[in-house]
Design a protein around this motif. Structure first.
Motif, PDB file in Angstrom:
ATOM      1  N   GLU A   1       0.848  -1.194   0.000  1.00 20.50           N
ATOM      2  CA  GLU A   1       0.000   0.000   0.000  1.00 20.50           C
ATOM      3  C   GLU A   1       0.883   1.244   0.000  1.00 20.50           C
ATOM      4  O   GLU A   1       1.181   1.805   1.060  1.00 20.50           O
ATOM      5  CB  GLU A   1      -0.918  -0.010   1.215  1.00 20.50           C
TER       6      GLU A   1
ATOM      7  N   GLN B   1       0.314   4.305  -0.692  1.00 21.87           N
ATOM      8  CA  GLN B   1      -0.279   5.508  -0.106  1.00 21.87           C
ATOM      9  C   GLN B   1      -0.196   5.491   1.417  1.00 21.87           C
ATOM     10  O   GLN B   1       0.010   6.526   2.052  1.00 21.87           O
ATOM     11  CB  GLN B   1      -1.741   5.629  -0.555  1.00 21.87           C
ATOM     12  N   ARG B   2      -0.354   4.312   2.012  1.00 19.62           N
ATOM     13  CA  ARG B   2      -0.207   4.204   3.464  1.00 19.62           C
ATOM     14  C   ARG B   2       1.233   4.490   3.864  1.00 19.62           C
ATOM     15  O   ARG B   2       1.504   5.144   4.871  1.00 19.62           O
ATOM     16  CB  ARG B   2      -0.639   2.816   3.935  1.00 19.62           C
TER      17      ARG B   2
ATOM     18  N   LEU C   1       3.376   6.386   2.259  1.00 18.90           N
ATOM     19  CA  LEU C   1       3.612   7.813   2.102  1.00 18.90           C
ATOM     20  C   LEU C   1       2.956   8.610   3.222  1.00 18.90           C
ATOM     21  O   LEU C   1       3.534   9.595   3.710  1.00 18.90           O
ATOM     22  CB  LEU C   1       3.078   8.273   0.743  1.00 18.90           C
ATOM     23  N   ALA C   2       1.773   8.184   3.642  1.00 20.25           N
ATOM     24  CA  ALA C   2       1.074   8.905   4.701  1.00 20.25           C
ATOM     25  C   ALA C   2       1.826   8.804   6.026  1.00 20.25           C
ATOM     26  O   ALA C   2       1.935   9.792   6.764  1.00 20.25           O
ATOM     27  CB  ALA C   2      -0.342   8.350   4.852  1.00 20.25           C
ATOM     28  N   GLN C   3       2.336   7.618   6.322  1.00 23.68           N
ATOM     29  CA  GLN C   3       3.102   7.456   7.555  1.00 23.68           C
ATOM     30  C   GLN C   3       4.366   8.309   7.531  1.00 23.68           C
ATOM     31  O   GLN C   3       4.749   8.918   8.530  1.00 23.68           O
ATOM     32  CB  GLN C   3       3.460   5.979   7.769  1.00 23.68           C
TER      33      GLN C   3
ATOM     34  N   ALA D   1       4.773  11.041   5.855  1.00 22.99           N
ATOM     35  CA  ALA D   1       4.372  12.449   5.957  1.00 22.99           C
ATOM     36  C   ALA D   1       4.120  12.833   7.411  1.00 22.99           C
ATOM     37  O   ALA D   1       4.448  13.950   7.837  1.00 22.99           O
ATOM     38  CB  ALA D   1       3.117  12.694   5.118  1.00 22.99           C
ATOM     39  N   ARG D   2       3.542  11.925   8.204  1.00 26.19           N
ATOM     40  CA  ARG D   2       3.310  12.221   9.617  1.00 26.19           C
ATOM     41  C   ARG D   2       4.624  12.401  10.359  1.00 26.19           C
ATOM     42  O   ARG D   2       4.766  13.306  11.191  1.00 26.19           O
ATOM     43  CB  ARG D   2       2.503  11.093  10.262  1.00 26.19           C
TER      44      ARG D   2
ATOM     45  N   ALA E   1       9.023  12.771   2.061  1.00 23.07           N
ATOM     46  CA  ALA E   1       7.840  11.927   2.142  1.00 23.07           C
ATOM     47  C   ALA E   1       7.030  11.883   0.852  1.00 23.07           C
ATOM     48  O   ALA E   1       6.086  11.103   0.757  1.00 23.07           O
ATOM     49  CB  ALA E   1       6.946  12.392   3.292  1.00 23.07           C
TER      50      ALA E   1
ATOM     51  N   ALA F   1      10.199   8.040   1.288  1.00 25.32           N
ATOM     52  CA  ALA F   1       9.416   7.618   2.452  1.00 25.32           C
ATOM     53  C   ALA F   1      10.055   6.411   3.128  1.00 25.32           C
ATOM     54  O   ALA F   1      10.096   6.321   4.361  1.00 25.32           O
ATOM     55  CB  ALA F   1       7.990   7.298   2.022  1.00 25.32           C
TER      56      ALA F   1
ATOM     57  N   GLU G   1       1.066  -1.328   9.328  1.00 26.69           N
ATOM     58  CA  GLU G   1       0.819   0.103   9.511  1.00 26.69           C
ATOM     59  C   GLU G   1       1.560   0.935   8.472  1.00 26.69           C
ATOM     60  O   GLU G   1       1.137   2.045   8.127  1.00 26.69           O
ATOM     61  CB  GLU G   1       1.251   0.542  10.910  1.00 26.69           C
TER      62      GLU G   1
END
Length: 265
Positions: free
Chosen positions: A102, A104-105, A107-109, A111-112, A127, A133, A152
């Motif tokens: 995944e 996108q997941r 990249l999102a992690q 980014a956080r 990120a 990432a 995660e």
């Protein structure tokens, strides 16, 4: 394969003779073995494996036939341990494979994590790309933490292995950093631990609901920190959600290959 590229009948027969010779040498080495870890037996085994593989390939290329047996190659097993009897230092080599299931997941992690770094300049942002990432997350988290939380991060576990090798003395600081994996001596491997879905012999995997027959089973499951068993379908039988209790991946089992100095693999 074209006719011009096919091996000749004479080449196939020569390969068969090589197998016969290798068989004789292997038997002779076994008959003369000086102990469980006799290197002559190990060498003869590898010669036999190589000869059998060559014959099998030529036989197939020429006649579209195969041999009725399979000899594991040298890469499928460890050679006899020949390291120090009492190692004073160890080197641990770990490989873990992941699929980026995944992005996108992932990249999102990343980014956080990046957003929480108040000192990061705009030019330092990583990120926005998958490689960036990955570098950011593996720099932020320990590899063991990523292994335990891989879902995660949008990752899917593949095979993994851990090798413990014996050293005569600890390496000097920076000694092997340029090529950390090029000089591994299989004969100094004390033990290894492999994890792979290929070892999974459970017909329904590990996840899902598992019937519990008695109170002892319930106590055992409570010990690993899962939730209490439930009667989800009202049939009077307790069930336990194993995917709440299993820590090491959902569909994998561990194969342990372990030995002490002086014992064969």
């Amino acid at each position: 394969m074209s006719d011009a590229a096919q091996p000749t009948a004479a080449e196939v027969r020569a390969a068969a003779e090589a197998v016969k010779t290798a068989l004789d040498r292997h038997l002779a080495a076994v008959e003369r073995r000086s102990g469980e870890d006799d290197p002559a037996v190990y060498d003869a085994f590898n010669e036999l494996a190589a000869a059998a593989e060559a014959y099998d390939e030529l036989l197939y290329d020429r006649y579209d036939e195969v041999t009725p047996f399979e000899i594991p190659g040298a890469e499928d097993s460890l050679p006899p341990y020949q390291g120090p009897a009492e190692p004073t230092a160890l080197s641990v080599l770990i490989r873990r494979d992941y699929a980026v299931a995944e992005p996108q997941r992932l990249l999102a992690q990343a980014a956080r994590v990046e957003a929480a770094d108040e000192d990061a300049a705009d030019d330092d942002r990583q990120a926005g790309t998958v490689p960036g990432a990955i570098g950011l997350l593996f720099g932020e988290f320990e590899a063991d933490e990523i292994a335990s939380r891989h879902k995660e991060f949008g990752l899917e576990e593949g095979d993994s292995t851990l090798w413990v090798t014996a050293l005569e003395e600890p390496a000097e600081a920076g000694e092997w950093l340029e090529s950390p994996f090029e000089q591994v001596d299989p004969q100094r491997v004390v033990c290894r631990f492999d994890v792979s879905a290929v070892f999974d012999d459970e017909p329904n995997g590990v996840g899902g609901l598992h019937d519990i027959d008695d109170a002892d089973d319930i106590d055992d499951l409570d010990d690993v920190g899962g939730r209490d068993p439930v009667d989800s379908d009202g049939d009077g039988e307790l069930e336990y959600e194993l995917d709440e209790a299993v820590v090491l991946g959902d569909t994998e089992e561990v194969e342990l290959v372990e030995r002490r100095p002086g014992e064969s693999a």
